[in-house]
Design a protein around this motif. Structure first.
Motif, PDB file in Angstrom:
ATOM      1  N   LEU A 100     -10.992   1.390  11.832  1.00 51.90           N
ATOM      2  CA  LEU A 100      -9.649   1.937  12.021  1.00 51.90           C
ATOM      3  C   LEU A 100      -8.782   1.433  10.883  1.00 51.90           C
ATOM      4  O   LEU A 100      -8.558   0.224  10.771  1.00 51.90           O
ATOM      5  N   PRO A 101      -8.297   2.317  10.003  1.00 49.19           N
ATOM      6  CA  PRO A 101      -7.517   1.857   8.853  1.00 49.19           C
ATOM      7  C   PRO A 101      -6.090   1.488   9.246  1.00 49.19           C
ATOM      8  O   PRO A 101      -5.600   1.867  10.304  1.00 49.19           O
ATOM      9  N   GLY A 102      -5.429   0.773   8.347  1.00 48.32           N
ATOM     10  CA  GLY A 102      -4.011   0.498   8.510  1.00 48.32           C
ATOM     11  C   GLY A 102      -3.216   1.741   8.142  1.00 48.32           C
ATOM     12  O   GLY A 102      -3.743   2.851   8.101  1.00 48.32           O
ATOM     13  N   THR A 103      -1.939   1.564   7.833  1.00 49.68           N
ATOM     14  CA  THR A 103      -1.089   2.707   7.506  1.00 49.68           C
ATOM     15  C   THR A 103      -1.225   3.123   6.055  1.00 49.68           C
ATOM     16  O   THR A 103      -0.782   4.197   5.680  1.00 49.68           O
ATOM     17  N   VAL A 104      -1.814   2.268   5.223  1.00 47.49           N
ATOM     18  CA  VAL A 104      -1.999   2.547   3.801  1.00 47.49           C
ATOM     19  C   VAL A 104      -3.476   2.318   3.472  1.00 47.49           C
ATOM     20  O   VAL A 104      -4.092   1.390   3.982  1.00 47.49           O
ATOM     21  N   GLU A 105      -4.025   3.185   2.630  1.00 44.80           N
ATOM     22  CA  GLU A 105      -5.429   3.052   2.226  1.00 44.80           C
ATOM     23  C   GLU A 105      -5.520   2.445   0.824  1.00 44.80           C
ATOM     24  O   GLU A 105      -4.662   2.708  -0.032  1.00 44.80           O
ATOM     25  N   PRO A 106      -6.558   1.656   0.547  1.00 47.98           N
ATOM     26  CA  PRO A 106      -6.749   1.144  -0.801  1.00 47.98           C
ATOM     27  C   PRO A 106      -7.168   2.261  -1.757  1.00 47.98           C
ATOM     28  O   PRO A 106      -7.761   3.247  -1.343  1.00 47.98           O
ATOM     29  N   THR A 107      -6.841   2.093  -3.025  1.00 48.08           N
ATOM     30  CA  THR A 107      -7.238   3.050  -4.054  1.00 48.08           C
ATOM     31  C   THR A 107      -8.745   2.935  -4.281  1.00 48.08           C
ATOM     32  O   THR A 107      -9.268   1.817  -4.358  1.00 48.08           O
ATOM     33  N   PRO A 108      -9.471   4.055  -4.354  1.00 49.39           N
ATOM     34  CA  PRO A 108     -10.909   3.969  -4.635  1.00 49.39           C
ATOM     35  C   PRO A 108     -11.171   3.162  -5.910  1.00 49.39           C
ATOM     36  O   PRO A 108     -10.438   3.255  -6.894  1.00 49.39           O
ATOM     37  N   GLY A 109     -12.212   2.362  -5.865  1.00 46.79           N
ATOM     38  CA  GLY A 109     -12.574   1.509  -6.988  1.00 46.79           C
ATOM     39  C   GLY A 109     -13.453   0.367  -6.517  1.00 46.79           C
ATOM     40  O   GLY A 109     -13.836   0.293  -5.352  1.00 46.79           O
ATOM     41  N   SER A 110     -13.739  -0.537  -7.442  1.00 49.71           N
ATOM     42  CA  SER A 110     -14.588  -1.685  -7.142  1.00 49.71           C
ATOM     43  C   SER A 110     -13.733  -2.943  -7.077  1.00 49.71           C
ATOM     44  O   SER A 110     -12.912  -3.195  -7.958  1.00 49.71           O
ATOM     45  N   TYR A 111     -13.943  -3.746  -6.043  1.00 50.78           N
ATOM     46  CA  TYR A 111     -13.176  -4.966  -5.815  1.00 50.78           C
ATOM     47  C   TYR A 111     -14.146  -6.086  -5.478  1.00 50.78           C
ATOM     48  O   TYR A 111     -15.347  -5.883  -5.452  1.00 50.78           O
ATOM     49  N   ALA A 112     -13.613  -7.269  -5.185  1.00 50.10           N
ATOM     50  CA  ALA A 112     -14.433  -8.390  -4.726  1.00 50.10           C
ATOM     51  C   ALA A 112     -13.674  -9.126  -3.636  1.00 50.10           C
ATOM     52  O   ALA A 112     -12.446  -9.210  -3.667  1.00 50.10           O
ATOM     53  N   VAL A 113     -14.416  -9.664  -2.675  1.00 55.74           N
ATOM     54  CA  VAL A 113     -13.805 -10.470  -1.618  1.00 55.74           C
ATOM     55  C   VAL A 113     -13.160 -11.679  -2.289  1.00 55.74           C
ATOM     56  O   VAL A 113     -13.820 -12.410  -3.020  1.00 55.74           O
ATOM     57  N   TYR A 114     -11.852 -11.869  -2.059  1.00 54.51           N
ATOM     58  CA  TYR A 114     -11.168 -12.999  -2.672  1.00 54.51           C
ATOM     59  C   TYR A 114     -10.681 -14.022  -1.660  1.00 54.51           C
ATOM     60  O   TYR A 114     -10.317 -15.142  -2.029  1.00 54.51           O
ATOM     61  N   SER A 115     -10.680 -13.664  -0.375  1.00 55.73           N
ATOM     62  CA  SER A 115     -10.175 -14.581   0.635  1.00 55.73           C
ATOM     63  C   SER A 115     -10.783 -14.243   1.989  1.00 55.73           C
ATOM     64  O   SER A 115     -10.984 -13.069   2.303  1.00 55.73           O
ATOM     65  N   ARG A 116     -11.061 -15.284   2.786  1.00 58.56           N
ATOM     66  CA  ARG A 116     -11.598 -15.103   4.136  1.00 58.56           C
ATOM     67  C   ARG A 116     -10.888 -16.076   5.066  1.00 58.56           C
ATOM     68  O   ARG A 116     -10.632 -17.213   4.697  1.00 58.56           O
ATOM     69  N   THR A 117     -10.589 -15.605   6.271  1.00 55.75           N
ATOM     70  CA  THR A 117      -9.948 -16.442   7.270  1.00 55.75           C
ATOM     71  C   THR A 117     -10.662 -16.209   8.605  1.00 55.75           C
ATOM     72  O   THR A 117     -10.781 -15.056   9.027  1.00 55.75           O
ATOM     73  N   PRO A 118     -11.101 -17.278   9.270  1.00 51.16           N
ATOM     74  CA  PRO A 118     -11.827 -17.091  10.535  1.00 51.16           C
ATOM     75  C   PRO A 118     -10.986 -16.440  11.630  1.00 51.16           C
ATOM     76  O   PRO A 118     -11.484 -15.595  12.370  1.00 51.16           O
ATOM     77  N   THR A 119      -9.718 -16.826  11.767  1.00 45.91           N
ATOM     78  CA  THR A 119      -8.854 -16.273  12.811  1.00 45.91           C
ATOM     79  C   THR A 119      -7.429 -16.139  12.295  1.00 45.91           C
ATOM     80  O   THR A 119      -7.050 -16.767  11.305  1.00 45.91           O
ATOM     81  N   GLY A 120      -6.631 -15.333  12.977  1.00 41.61           N
ATOM     82  CA  GLY A 120      -5.231 -15.146  12.606  1.00 41.61           C
ATOM     83  C   GLY A 120      -4.556 -14.179  13.557  1.00 41.61           C
ATOM     84  O   GLY A 120      -5.077 -13.867  14.628  1.00 41.61           O
TER      85      GLY A 120
END
Length: 195
Positions: A100-120
Motif C-alpha cells: 500500500l503506497p503513501g500519498t507520493v510515489e518515488p521516481t523510477p530509478g535505482s536506489y540503495a537502502v540507507y537506513s533501517r529502524t526496527p520499530t516506530g
C-alpha cells in the motif's frame, strides 16, 4: 462396508477437493484482471511462494524486465508490488507481494537502502516495524514498513496517513512480508523502482 469401499470414497473425496481448489485458483486470476504477482500466506501466517511446475503457470512471475540485475528489491509504482530478487538462489524471486503506497510515489530509478529502524510510529499514527528507507525526494522519505496492528494492504486505509494533505512515502506491507523484506534488505541493498 469393506476397506476397499472406504478407500475409494476417500480417494474420490480428495480428488473432488483438489479439483475445486484448482478451479477456484484458476478463476481467481480471471477475477483479478489477469496474472499479477502474488505471495501466498499459509494459515499460520508464514509467507510462502509456490515453485513453478512444468505444467502450471508460476505463482510468482519474474520481476519486470526493466528492474536490472543482481540482488535487489523491486517496487512497481503502477502495480504496487514488491519483488525480492536474488539471482544466486533458486527460485530467484524469494517473495512477491502487494503493498500500500503513501500519498507520493518515488521516481523510477535505482536506489540503495540507507537506513533501517526496527520499530516506530507511521504518519498515520500506527505503530510500525521493519522500516527500510531507500530514498528522499522533495522532502519526502520513501521506505517500506509494516503496521504492528496487522493492518495490511487489503485491510488498511487507501493511503497510510491521518492527514490527507500530508505527503507521505511510506510503502506498507503485511507483517509477514515486512519481516521478509527486513531480512532480505540490509543497508546498501539495491532498490529498483519501476513505473
Amino acid at each position: 462396508m469393506g476397506p476397499g469401499v472406504v478407500v475409494t470414497g476417500l480417494t474420490l473425496g480428495a480428488l473432488a477437493v483438489v479439483s475445486l481448489l484448482a478451479f477456484q485458483a484458476n478463476g481467481a486470476q480471471d477475477r483479478a484482471g489477469g496474472a499479477k504477482p502474488a505471495a501466498t500466506t499459509a494459515a499460520a501466517g508464514t509467507p510462502t511462494t509456490a515453485a513453478p511446475s512444468a505444467s502450471a503457470t508460476p505463482t510468482v512471475p519474474p520481476p519486470p524486465v526493466t528492474s536490472g540485475t543482481g540482488p535487489r528489491v523491486v517496487y512497481s509504482v503502477s502495480s504496487h508490488y514488491v519483488w525480492l530478487v536474488d539471482p544466486k538462489k533458486t527460485p530467484q524471486v524469494a517473495a512477491a507481494f502487494q503493498v500500500l503506497p503513501g500519498t507520493v510515489e518515488p521516481t523510477p530509478g535505482s536506489y540503495a537502502v540507507y537506513s533501517r529502524t526496527p520499530t516506530g510510529v507511521g504518519t498515520d499514527g500506527r505503530q510500525i516495524e521493519h522500516v527500510v528507507r531507500f530514498a528522499q525526494q522533495n522532502g519526502v522519505v520513501f521506505g517500506f514498513s509494516a503496521a504492528v496492528d496487522g493492518t495490511t494492504p487489503a485491510t488498511g486505509p487507501k493511503t497510510p496517513t491521518a492527514d490527507p494533505k500530508a505527503k507521505t512515502g511510506g510503502i506498507r506491507s503485511g507483517r509477514a512480508e515486512g519481516q521478509l523484506l527486513w531480512d532480505f534488505a540490509p543497508k546498501d541493498t539495491k532498490v529498483v523502482v519501476v513505473a
